[in-house]
Design an enzyme around this catalytic site. Structure first.
Site, mmCIF file in Angstrom:
data_model
loop_
_atom_site.group_PDB
_atom_site.id
_atom_site.type_symbol
_atom_site.label_atom_id
_atom_site.label_comp_id
_atom_site.label_asym_id
_atom_site.label_seq_id
_atom_site.Cartn_x
_atom_site.Cartn_y
_atom_site.Cartn_z
ATOM 1 N N LYS A 128 0.866 -1.141 -0.063
ATOM 2 C CA LYS A 128 -0.057 0.124 -0.020
ATOM 3 C C LYS A 128 0.733 1.210 -0.061
ATOM 4 C CE LYS A 128 -3.691 -2.408 -0.297
ATOM 5 N NZ LYS A 128 -4.410 -3.234 0.458
HETATM 6 C C1 LIG Z 1 -5.570 -3.972 0.919
HETATM 7 C C2 LIG Z 1 -6.925 -4.069 0.782
HETATM 8 C C3 LIG Z 1 -7.771 -4.388 1.739
HETATM 9 C C4 LIG Z 1 -7.373 -5.035 2.784
HETATM 10 O O1 LIG Z 1 -6.298 -4.675 3.746
HETATM 11 P P1 LIG Z 1 -5.513 -5.632 4.457
HETATM 12 O O2 LIG Z 1 -4.614 -4.805 5.377
HETATM 13 O O3 LIG Z 1 -4.511 -6.061 3.526
HETATM 14 O O4 LIG Z 1 -6.280 -6.770 5.214
HETATM 15 C C5 LIG Z 1 -9.346 -4.043 1.575
HETATM 16 N N1 LIG Z 1 -9.746 -3.512 0.579
HETATM 17 C C6 LIG Z 1 -8.868 -3.035 -0.442
HETATM 18 C C7 LIG Z 1 -9.741 -2.529 -1.589
HETATM 19 C C8 LIG Z 1 -7.568 -3.302 -0.360
HETATM 20 O O5 LIG Z 1 -6.861 -3.064 -1.667
#
Ligand SMILES: *Cc1c(COP(=O)(O)O)cnc(C)c1O
EC number: 2.6.1.102
Length: 374
Positions: A192
């Site tokens: 991210k």
């Molecule tokens: C990465 C992501 C998540 C989940 O987040 P995690 O921290 O990996 O559990 C949820 N929704 C979207 C759109 C994402 O890209």
């Protein structure tokens, strides 16, 4: 020439992360609480806006799960969710025993289509159940058409949970993504815009909500010297070590966004001369995307997006198809779906390109050369 792997999006440290982690070791705060956790939360609150109440958790998925618990979503309820997204947007609906109802995207932001949303709500109510919540996603950092979605949600009095996992630093009409919905989630997974190696947060509107989330995420322990429980709890709190990384990352967040946006500009210029290649772009000045990932859509009948992906792969450059819509996933094949074929078409002809804030000039040149060659 260096032919090392170019990743879609990889962790990018600012430098101070280790200092915060070292502090945690020096003071023995190696636990799911401590000064880094509260420090990271207050950094996020300041960044989003001062009215936000942020609870740092172990993942974005956990945050979404607790958002649904907080809204009282229960077994046999229905929750509306954008179909074109990562599965983690929808899975928590199933964790609480509810049924996801999927809604198509519109072609401008690739996010939830307001018309399909209203159609879904009207039809679900006619079938006997008013949806308990709406999960809206800001895909690849692009804000959804929030005013249109909000006015429909308000009309039917259904709360919105904003899945802002990909959109920290994006904004809509000058308001940060993560503060638009009734509740919002963030993710700090490794790929991210900023990372804590793994982590997430639930953004609340009131201190009471935040306290409740912290209570639920730390096993729901009642006030008593012994371990007493009146509610089902979860072990979802962020650790003080991860939060230390997060504090260091907050110092470089705006810099990372500037670099991701520069990557997007690089692709805009690169694809400018190809009429059949469309970038996901901000429809107008109301939308500000962090451009977490640059995504393209190729108009062609020859499966060119997959051919480009394979071509790049041979050159050791990672790219990835767009999120496969949830209503097309085997695991959700029995869930209701509303809309047309916008998300399906995007999935069939789209591609995400390397967009990391840590890509250098040489790597950009390698990408350019391979794209041009293709
Ligand atoms: C990465 C992501 C998540 C989940 O987040 P995690 O921290 O990996 O559990 C949820 N929704 C979207 C759109 C994402 O890209």
């Amino acid at each position: 020439m260096d032919n090392s792997k170019i990743w879609l999006s990889s962790p990018h440290m600012g430098g101070n992360e280790q200092r915060y982690v070292q502090e945690a070791f020096d003071t023995n705060w190696v636990a799911p609480l401590g000064p880094n956790v509260s420090g990271f939360e207050s950094d996020l609150e300041k960044y989003l806006d001062n009215d936000s109440q942020v609870a740092a958790l172990s993942s974005g998925t956990a945050a979404l799960h607790l958002a649904l618990v907080l809204l009282g979503v229960k077994k046999d309820d229905e929750v509306i969710c954008q179909s074109m997204t990562f599965s983690a947007s929808a899975n928590p609906i199933v964790y609480v025993g509810a049924t996801p109802v999927f809604v198509d995207s519109e072609p401008e932001t690739w996010n939830m289509c307001p018309n399909a949303l209203e159609h879904a709500i009207i039809d679900r109510i006619a079938k006997g159940k008013k949806p308990k919540a709406i999960i809206v996603v800001h895909l690849y950092g692009m804000p959804a058409k929030f005013d249109d979605i909000q006015s429909i949600a308000s009309k039917y009095e259904i709360p919105i949970v904003e899945d802002s996992a990909e959109a920290l630093g994006s904004s809509y009409k000058g308001r940060r993504c993560g503060t638009l919905g009734d509740l919002a989630i963030l993710s700090f997974n490794g790929n991210k815009i900023i990372t804590t190696s793994g982590g997430g947060a639930l953004v609340c509107k009131t201190k009471e909500q935040k306290d409740k989330v912290v209570f639920l995420s730390t096993q729901a322990r009642d006030h008593a010297p012994h371990y007493q429980h009146s509610e089902i709890g979860y072990n979802y709190r962020m650790s003080n070590i991860c939060a230390g990384i997060g504090r260091g990352q907050m110092e470089v967040l705006d810099n990372h966004i500037a670099k991701r946006r520069a990557m997007n500009k690089f692709y805009q210029e690169l694809f400018d001369e190809y009429e059949q290649i469309h970038l996901l772009k901000e429809p107008n000045d109301n939308f500000f995307s962090n451009h977490w990932l640059t995504a393209i859509y190729i108009e062609s009948k020859n499966n060119d997006s997959e051919k480009l992906r394979l071509h790049l792969e041979k050159a050791n450059i990672e790219s990835r198809p767009l999120w496969k819509p949830m209503h097309l996933q085997p695991v959700f094949s029995h869930s209701p779906y509303y809309g047309g074929s916008v998300s399906e078409k995007l999935f069939n002809s789209g591609l995400c390109l390397p967009s990391g804030s840590n890509l250098n000039e040489e790597e950009k040149q390698r990408i350019k050369e391979q794209v041009t060659r293709f």
